[in-house]
Design a protein around this motif. Structure first.
Motif, short mmCIF file in Angstrom:
data_model
loop_
_atom_site.label_atom_id
_atom_site.label_comp_id
_atom_site.label_asym_id
_atom_site.label_seq_id
_atom_site.Cartn_x
_atom_site.Cartn_y
_atom_site.Cartn_z
N UNK A 105 -12.15 -3.04 7.11
CA UNK A 105 -11.97 -1.84 6.29
C UNK A 105 -10.83 -0.99 6.84
N UNK A 106 -10.77 -0.85 8.15
CA UNK A 106 -9.70 -0.09 8.78
C UNK A 106 -8.35 -0.71 8.47
N UNK A 107 -8.25 -2.03 8.60
CA UNK A 107 -6.99 -2.71 8.32
C UNK A 107 -6.61 -2.60 6.85
N UNK A 140 -13.41 6.68 7.75
CA UNK A 140 -13.80 6.04 6.49
C UNK A 140 -14.38 4.66 6.75
N UNK A 141 -13.77 3.92 7.67
CA UNK A 141 -14.26 2.57 7.98
C UNK A 141 -15.66 2.62 8.58
N UNK A 505 -15.27 -1.47 -2.51
CA UNK A 505 -13.93 -1.48 -3.11
C UNK A 505 -13.59 -0.12 -3.69
N UNK A 506 -14.57 0.52 -4.32
CA UNK A 506 -14.36 1.87 -4.84
C UNK A 506 -14.09 2.84 -3.70
N UNK A 507 -14.87 2.75 -2.63
CA UNK A 507 -14.75 3.70 -1.51
C UNK A 507 -13.42 3.54 -0.79
N UNK A 508 -12.93 2.33 -0.68
CA UNK A 508 -11.66 2.11 -0.01
C UNK A 508 -10.50 2.81 -0.72
#
Length: 582
Positions: A105-107, A140-141, A505-508
Motif C-alpha cells: 500500500x505504501x509503495x 494511510x498504509x 482500492x477506493x481508500x488508496x
C-alpha cells in the motif's frame, strides 16, 4: 544524493509502520491462539487441506473447498523451511501477509503520487513536504492494514489476507508499468505471472488483476497518445463527442466537478477515442487478454468458477450488492468525511456552525449537493434492484455468528424497511464519491506559507499542489465500479470479506489533505525553510488519519472481544462454543 536521502526516509518511516502493524497483529494472533487453539468454522477445511499438502499428498482435495490451493502451497513452503505445519505456524502466515499489505500500500501510494506529479510537471518537494508526504503515505498504509474485515483474518487461517496482498502487488506492478520509460515485453510477462499467482488464491481476483488494470491502462494510453491536453472542465456533450471523434481528445474531468452526466460523457468519449485508435488499445490490454484467456480456459476445464461445493455457490445476478457496498464504505471511513461535512453545515443559512470556520480543520471545500438527475437515477435503479433482485441466501439467515445475519434481520423486519434503506444507500454513495474529490482549500495554507493565494482556490499555486494529491478522475470511478460490480454482483451471499479489495482500492485513491485540528496563525509570514520542520509538518498533518486510526482500532477491539469472550452455544450443538465474526 537527494534521491538517496528520500529512499532512506521512506525506508525508515515504512519500517516503523510495519513494526507497529506487526506488534498489533502478533498480539491478536496470540490472543486467538490462546483462546481458540483449534480450527474454527472454515478453518476446519483450510487447516486440514494445508496439512494434507504438508504431508505431500497434493492429489487429495477436500470437495468442500471452493478456492484454489495457493495458500496451501505457501504453507507447504513454510513447512519445508521450518518443519512446522501446526495451526499456529500457518495462522502466522497472515500476520506476515498484513505486513506485506502495508508495504504494498505504501509503495502504491508513492507510485500514485509520482504519477500525479508527472501529469502536473511538478518539481521535487522541499525537505519538509517530503517528510510530510511520506508520513501521510505510511499512515494511510497502516490504516489499510488495520481495516477490520481484513485485520480480523490476520490471526485465522483464511485466504483473504494473502489473496489481497497479491492483488495489491499486481496493482503496484501496473502503476510501475505505466511509467514513460517502461517497455512492453518485460512488464507484460510479469503482469501475466503476477495475475496467475493471484488467481491461485481466489478466482474473483481476475477482475482486479485483469479487468481493473486493463480499464485504467486503456484510459492512460488514450490520454498519453493525444496531441493536446484532455479537457478537465465540464463541457457540452455535443462538443465532447465532436472532439473525441474528430480530434481523438479524451474527456475526463475530476470527481469534484462531475455529475452523473459526466460519467456518461467519459464513457462515450473513451469509446469514441478507442475506436479511432484500436492499436493503442490493443497494446495496452495485451497482457490482460492473456490473463483472461487463461482464466477462461480454467473455467471451461473446471466446469465452473468454484472448485468445490458448487451447489451452494452457484453464480447469479445479485445487483443489490452494489447498494450494500456504500454503507459498508462509510461505516469504516466516516472520519474522512468530517471536515467537508462540517463545512457543508457551515453554509446553512442560519450559520449554526459558523464558529468552526476559523479553524484550519475546515479548510476543505463544501460538498456540492447531489444533482437531481443523479438522485433520480439512483432511486429508480436502487428501488428496482431491491424490489426485483433482493436475494437472501439460506446461509445468511441460518448462521447468527456473522454480523450480516443481524443486518438482514433489520432489513427484513418490515417490507418497507428495505425500500427506505435505498435513501441510506444513496447518501452513503454520494458521500463516498465526494470523499474522492474533496480537496482542501489552498487559502489558509498559502497564507501560512507566505504565498499569496486565492481563497476560492481558482488559481492553484505550487504550495497548494504540494500539500495534497490530485482529485480522482471520473474514469477511475467508472473502472472501479465496473470491477467491483463484476466481482460481487455474481455472489448470492453477502459477506464483508467480498468488499475488502474494493474498499482498499477506493481508500488508496482518497486524496491526502494537509489540515490540522489546531488553528494556525494566518498572519504569521513563516518562510518555507524554517528550521522547526517537525512542528510545521505536524501543524499541516491530515488529522482525519488519526480519527480513522482510532476508529479502526476501536472496531478491531470490539470485534476481537466479541469473538474471543462472547461465545455462545446452539441448542442443537450443546457444549460447542460459537463465536461472532465478520
Amino acid at each position: 544524493m537527494r534521491e538517496l536521502h528520500s529512499r532512506g526516509r521512506q525506508f525508515t518511516v515504512l519500517s516503523i509502520a510495519i513494526l507497529l502493524v506487526t506488534i498489533i497483529s502478533a498480539v491478536w494472533l496470540q490472543s486467538v491462539s490462546r483462546t481458540v487453539p483449534e480450527p474454527y468454522l472454515d478453518e476446519v477445511f483450510h487447516v486440514r487441506q494445508a496439512q494434507v499438502y504438508c504431508a505431500g499428498a497434493f492429489h487429495q482435495w477436500d470437495p468442500k473447498i471452493t478456492t484454489p490451493p495457493g495458500l496451501y502451497l505457501i504453507s507447504y513452503v513454510v513447512f519445508w523451511l521450518t518443519g512446522r505445519c501446526d495451526i499456529y505456524a500457518i495462522r502466522a502466515l497472515n500476520v506476515f501477509g498484513v505486513c506485506l499489505i502495508v508495504w504494498e500500500s505504501f509503495d502504491i501510494l508513492l507510485a500514485l503520487r509520482r504519477a500525479n506529479r508527472s501529469k502536473t510537471n511538478e518539481e521535487d518537494k522541499s525537505q519538509e513536504d517530503s517528510w510530510q508526504l511520506t508520513l501521510l503515505d505510511a499512515h494511510k498504509a497502516v490504516n489499510i492494514g488495520l481495516f477490520p474485515p481484513l485485520f480480523f483474518f490476520s490471526a485465522l487461517y483464511y485466504t483473504d489476507v494473502v489473496s489481497t496482498w497479491y492483488v495489491l502487488k499486481g496493482y503496484k506492478h501496473f502503476l510501475q508499468s505505466q511509467q514513460p520509460n517502461s517497455s512492453l515485453l518485460g512488464p507484460g510477462v510479469r503482469t501475466v505471472f503476477i495475475g496467475i499467482a493471484a488467481l491461485f488464491f481466489r478466482q474473483t481476483n481476475i477482475f482486479w488483476v485483469a479487468i481493473f488494470p486493463a480499464g485504467l491502462a486503456v484510459i492512460n494510453a488514450l490520454r498519453n497518445d493525444q496531441d493536446r491536453q484532455h479537457p478537465t472542465k465540464v463541457q457540452d456533450l455535443s462538443k465532447i463527442i465532436n472532439e473525441s471523434w474528430q480530434n481523438s481528445v479524451l474527456y475526463d474531468c475530476p470527481v469534484e466537478n462531475a455529475g452523473l452526466e459526466d460519467c456518461f460523457a467519459v464513457v462515450i468519449s473513451a469509446a469514441l477515442v478507442a475506436l479511432c485508435k484500436p492499436l493503442v488499445v490493443l497494446r495496452a490490454v495485451a497482457p490482460y487478454i492473456i490473463l483472461l484467456f487463461a482464466f477462461g480456459s480454467f473455467v471451461a476445464w473446471n466446469g465452473g468458477v468454484v472448485l468445490g461445493d458448487k451447489s451452494n455457490h452457484v453464480a447469479t445476478l445479485h445487483f443489490p450488492q452494489m447498494l450494500y457496498i456504500w454503507p459498508y464504505i462509510m461505516f469504516f471511513s466516516w472520519p474522512l468525511a468530517l471536515p467537508s461535512f462540517f463545512r457543508s453545515l457551515d453554509q446553512l443559512p442560519r450559520g449554526a456552525f459558523r464558529s468552526f470556520s476559523k479553524s484550519s480543520v475546515l479548510e476543505y471545500p463544501t460538498w456540492n449537493p447531489p444533482r437531481p438527475l443523479s438522485i433520480a437515477a439512483f432511486a429508480v435503479l436502487g428501488t428496482g434492484a431491491v424490489h426485483y433482485n433482493t436475494i437472501v441466501h439460506p446461509f445468511t439467515l441460518a448462521d447468527n455468528r456473522h454480523y450480516v445475519f443481524y443486518v438482514f434481520r433489520i432489513l427484513l423486519r418490515h417490507p418497507a424497511i428495505k425500500y427506505f434503506a435505498v435513501l441510506a444507500y444513496c447518501c452513503c454513495g454520494w458521500a463516498a464519491v465526494q470523499i474522492l474529490g474533496s480537496l482542501p482549500s489552498p487559502g489558509r495554507w498559502n497564507q501560512t506559507a507566505g504565498i499569496k493565494g486565492n481563497r476560492n482556490g481558482k488559481k492553484k499555486s505550487q504550495a497548494s499542489t504540494d500539500t495534497h494529491d490530485d482529485s480522482c478522475p471520473v474514469s477511475f470511478i467508472i473502472v472501479w465500479l465496473a470491477a467491483t460490480a463484476l466481482s460481487v454482483v455474481t455472489a448470492p451471499l453477502v459477506e464483508p470479506r467480498y468488499f475488502i479489495v474494493p474498499w482498499i482500492m477506493w481508500r488508496l485513491h482518497v486524496p491526502s489533505s494537509s489540515a490540522s485540528p489546531f488553528p494556525t496563525d494566518t498572519t504569521r509570514d513563516e518562510p518555507l525553510d524554517s528550521p522547526n520542520v517537525w512542528e510545521r509538518v505536524w501543524r499541516r498533518y491530515d488529522f482525519r488519519l488519526w480519527i480513522e486510526t482510532i476508529w479502526l482500532l476501536v472496531a478491531n477491539v470490539i470485534t476481537g472481544y466479541m469473538f474471543l469472550h462472547r461465545g455462545f452455544a446452539w441448542p442443537q450443538e450443546p457444549g460447542k462454543v460459537q463465536r461472532f465474526m465478520w
